[in-house]
Design an enzyme around this catalytic site. Structure first.
Site, short mmCIF file in Angstrom:
data_model
loop_
_atom_site.label_atom_id
_atom_site.label_comp_id
_atom_site.label_asym_id
_atom_site.label_seq_id
_atom_site.Cartn_x
_atom_site.Cartn_y
_atom_site.Cartn_z
N SER A 139 0.85 -1.20 0.00
CA SER A 139 0.00 0.00 0.00
C SER A 139 0.88 1.24 0.00
O SER A 139 2.02 1.20 0.50
CB SER A 139 -0.86 -0.01 1.28
OG SER A 139 -1.42 1.26 1.51
N TYR A 152 -2.23 -1.83 10.33
CA TYR A 152 -2.26 -1.97 8.87
C TYR A 152 -1.02 -1.33 8.24
O TYR A 152 -0.31 -1.96 7.46
CB TYR A 152 -3.54 -1.33 8.33
CG TYR A 152 -3.70 -1.44 6.83
CD1 TYR A 152 -4.22 -2.59 6.26
CD2 TYR A 152 -3.36 -0.38 5.98
CE1 TYR A 152 -4.38 -2.69 4.88
CE2 TYR A 152 -3.50 -0.48 4.61
CZ TYR A 152 -4.02 -1.63 4.06
OH TYR A 152 -4.18 -1.73 2.70
N1 LIG Z 1 -8.83 -0.98 -1.34
C1 LIG Z 1 -7.83 -0.15 -1.10
O1 LIG Z 1 -8.01 1.08 -0.98
C2 LIG Z 1 -6.41 -0.69 -0.98
C3 LIG Z 1 -5.35 0.21 -1.03
C4 LIG Z 1 -4.06 -0.26 -0.91
C5 LIG Z 1 -3.83 -1.62 -0.74
N2 LIG Z 1 -4.87 -2.48 -0.69
C6 LIG Z 1 -4.57 -3.90 -0.49
O2 LIG Z 1 -5.09 -4.68 -1.55
C7 LIG Z 1 -5.35 -6.00 -1.10
C8 LIG Z 1 -6.75 -6.40 -1.54
O3 LIG Z 1 -7.68 -5.56 -0.90
P1 LIG Z 1 -9.09 -5.16 -1.54
O4 LIG Z 1 -9.16 -3.69 -1.55
O5 LIG Z 1 -9.32 -5.91 -2.78
O6 LIG Z 1 -10.04 -5.63 -0.35
P2 LIG Z 1 -11.25 -6.66 -0.33
O7 LIG Z 1 -12.19 -6.38 -1.43
O8 LIG Z 1 -11.75 -6.60 1.07
O9 LIG Z 1 -10.56 -8.06 -0.61
C9 LIG Z 1 -9.71 -8.67 0.31
C10 LIG Z 1 -9.64 -10.14 -0.04
O10 LIG Z 1 -8.76 -10.78 0.88
C11 LIG Z 1 -9.37 -11.97 1.34
N3 LIG Z 1 -8.89 -12.25 2.70
C12 LIG Z 1 -8.97 -11.48 3.80
N4 LIG Z 1 -8.44 -12.10 4.85
C13 LIG Z 1 -8.00 -13.31 4.40
C14 LIG Z 1 -7.36 -14.41 5.00
N5 LIG Z 1 -7.06 -14.42 6.32
N6 LIG Z 1 -7.05 -15.49 4.24
C15 LIG Z 1 -7.35 -15.50 2.92
N7 LIG Z 1 -7.95 -14.49 2.28
C16 LIG Z 1 -8.28 -13.41 3.02
C17 LIG Z 1 -10.88 -11.70 1.31
O11 LIG Z 1 -11.63 -12.89 1.12
P3 LIG Z 1 -12.30 -13.71 2.33
O12 LIG Z 1 -13.04 -12.72 3.16
O13 LIG Z 1 -13.14 -14.71 1.65
O14 LIG Z 1 -11.18 -14.35 3.06
C18 LIG Z 1 -10.99 -10.82 0.07
O15 LIG Z 1 -11.20 -11.61 -1.09
C19 LIG Z 1 -5.17 -5.98 0.41
O16 LIG Z 1 -3.91 -6.51 0.75
C20 LIG Z 1 -5.21 -4.50 0.74
O17 LIG Z 1 -4.49 -4.20 1.91
C21 LIG Z 1 -6.16 -2.06 -0.82
#
Ligand SMILES: NC(=O)c1ccc[n+]([C@@H]2O[C@H](COP(=O)([O-])OP(=O)(O)OC[C@H]3O[C@@H](n4cnc5c(N)ncnc54)[C@H](OP(=O)(O)O)[C@@H]3O)[C@@H](O)[C@H]2O)c1
Length: 260
Positions: A139, A152
Site C-alpha cells: 500500500s 495496517y
Molecule cells: N482498497 C484499497 O483502498 C487498498 C489500497 C491499498 C492496498 N490495498 C490492499 O489490496 C489487497 C486487496 O484488498 P481489496 O481492496 O481488494 O479488499 P477486499 O475487497 O476486502 O478483498 C480482500 C480479499 O482478501 C481476502 N482475505 C482477507 N483475509 C484473508 C485471510 N485471512 N485469508 C485469505 N484471504 C483473506 C478476502 O476474502 P475472504 O473474506 O473470503 O477471506 C478478500 O477476497 C489488500 O492486501 C489490501 O491491503 C487495498
C-alpha cells in the site's frame, strides 16, 4: 515478464483487487487459482469465470497455509506465479479500552506473516521453474502511515521492506519479486472503512480495473516497484518533503479518530 501461459495463485482472489487481477490474467491466457476464507465468495467467482480454480484457505492460519501449499504442489506442479494479495484493514483508536490485541495480531498474521509463510514455502518450487514471480500487494501507506490504522500501516511497511530483501536475495535466479503499492481503490475494503467511520466518500479512488491494468503493465515492463497514481505522488512527496506528506495524511487520520 511474459504475462501469458503462467499458472498463478492469487490469495484473496475472490473479490476486489485480487478478483480483478484474476479476470485480467485469465484474459491474457493464464491459469488462475484463487484462495480465500469464504467458500461462497470463491464459488461466485468461479461461476463468473469457470476456468478459475478455487481453494479455501485462511492465510493467517499456519496450518491452513501448509495445506494450501501441499495441495497446490500436488495439483499444479506448473505453478510459477504467486500473488500475495489477501489483506484486512482495521481502524484502531489505541486510547480506547476496547482495543483488541487478538484482532491486532490477526491483522499482522493476515497481512504480513501469511505472505512470508506462503512465499517462503513456495520459493524452493519457484526456483525450479523456468520463469517465476511473486507479486506482493502492499500500500502507499507503507511510505506514509495513516495513524488511524496503525497495525495496517506497519504490516504494509513490513511487506515493502520484505519485498526489497527477498528481491535482493533472489537476484539472478528464476524468481522476480514485484510489489504494487496502491493508494485508495474502490473495493469492499474502502467501503467498509467508510461505513465504520461514518464518512460517505472519504476521497478520490482508483477503480480496481485501472489498478489491475497498471499492475500488469508494470509486470510486463519488469518494473519491480509499481506505484500507481496517487501512490507515486505520495512516494515523491514523502521523499522530498516528508513532514508535508505526513501532515497531509495526519489531517485525514485526525478526522477518522474523532469517530472511533
Ligand atoms: N482498497 C484499497 O483502498 C487498498 C489500497 C491499498 C492496498 N490495498 C490492499 O489490496 C489487497 C486487496 O484488498 P481489496 O481492496 O481488494 O479488499 P477486499 O475487497 O476486502 O478483498 C480482500 C480479499 O482478501 C481476502 N482475505 C482477507 N483475509 C484473508 C485471510 N485471512 N485469508 C485469505 N484471504 C483473506 C478476502 O476474502 P475472504 O473474506 O473470503 O477471506 C478478500 O477476497 C489488500 O492486501 C489490501 O491491503 C487495498
Amino acid at each position: 515478464m511474459d504475462l501469458s501461459n503462467n499458472t498463478i495463485l492469487i490469495t484473496g482472489g475472490g473479490s476486489g483487487i485480487g478478483f480483478t487481477l484474476a479476470k485480467k490474467f485469465i484474459q491474457l491466457n493464464n491459469r488462475v487459482i484463487i484462495c480465500g476464507r469464504n467458500l461462497e465468495k470463491l464459488k461466485a467467482a468461479k461461476q463468473k469465470y469457470p476456468s478459475i480454480e478455487i481453494i479455501q484457505c485462511d492465510v493467517s492460519d499456519e496450518h491452513s497455509v501448509e495445506t494450501l501449499v501441499q495441495e497446490i504442489l500436488e495439483t499444479h506442479p506448473n505453478l510459477n506465479f504467486l500473488v500475495n494479495n489477501a489483506g484486512i484493514m482495521k481502524m484502531w483508536n489505541i486510547r480506547r479500552e476496547t482495543t483488541n490485541i487478538r484482532e491486532q495480531k490477526k491483522e499482522i498474521l493476515t497481512n504480513f506473516f501469511g505472505t512470508v509463510q506462503l512465499t517462503q514455502s513456495l520459493i524452493p518450487h519457484l526456483l525450479g521453474q523456468k520463469n517465476s514471480a511473486v507479486l506482493n500487494v502492499s500500500s502507499g501507506l507503507a511510505f506514509v502511515p495513516m495513524s488511524a490504522a496503525p497495525i495496517y500501516n506497519a504490516t504494509k511497511a513490513a511487506i515493502h521492506s520484505y519485498s526489497i530483501s527477498i528481491r535482493q536475495q533472489l537476484q539472478n535466479t528464476a524468481i522476480k519479486i514485484f510489489e504494487v503499492l496502491p493508494a485508495a481503490i474502490e473495493t469492499q475494503m474502502a467501503t467498509d472503512m467508510e461505513k465504520i467511520i461514518g464518512i460517505e466518500n472519504s476521497g478520490p479512488k482508483m477503480s480496481p480495473e485501472k489498478l489491475a491494468e497498471l499492475t500488469i503493465k508494470g509486470i510486463k515492463n519488469d518494473t519491480y516497484e509499481i506505484r500507481p497514481g496517487m501512490a507515486n505522488m505520495l512516494y515523491h512527496l514523502h521523499r522530498f518533503t516528508p513532514s508535508l506528506a505526513q501532515n497531509m495524511i495526519r489531517k485525514q487520520s485526525e478526522k477518522i479518530l474523532l469517530k472511533l
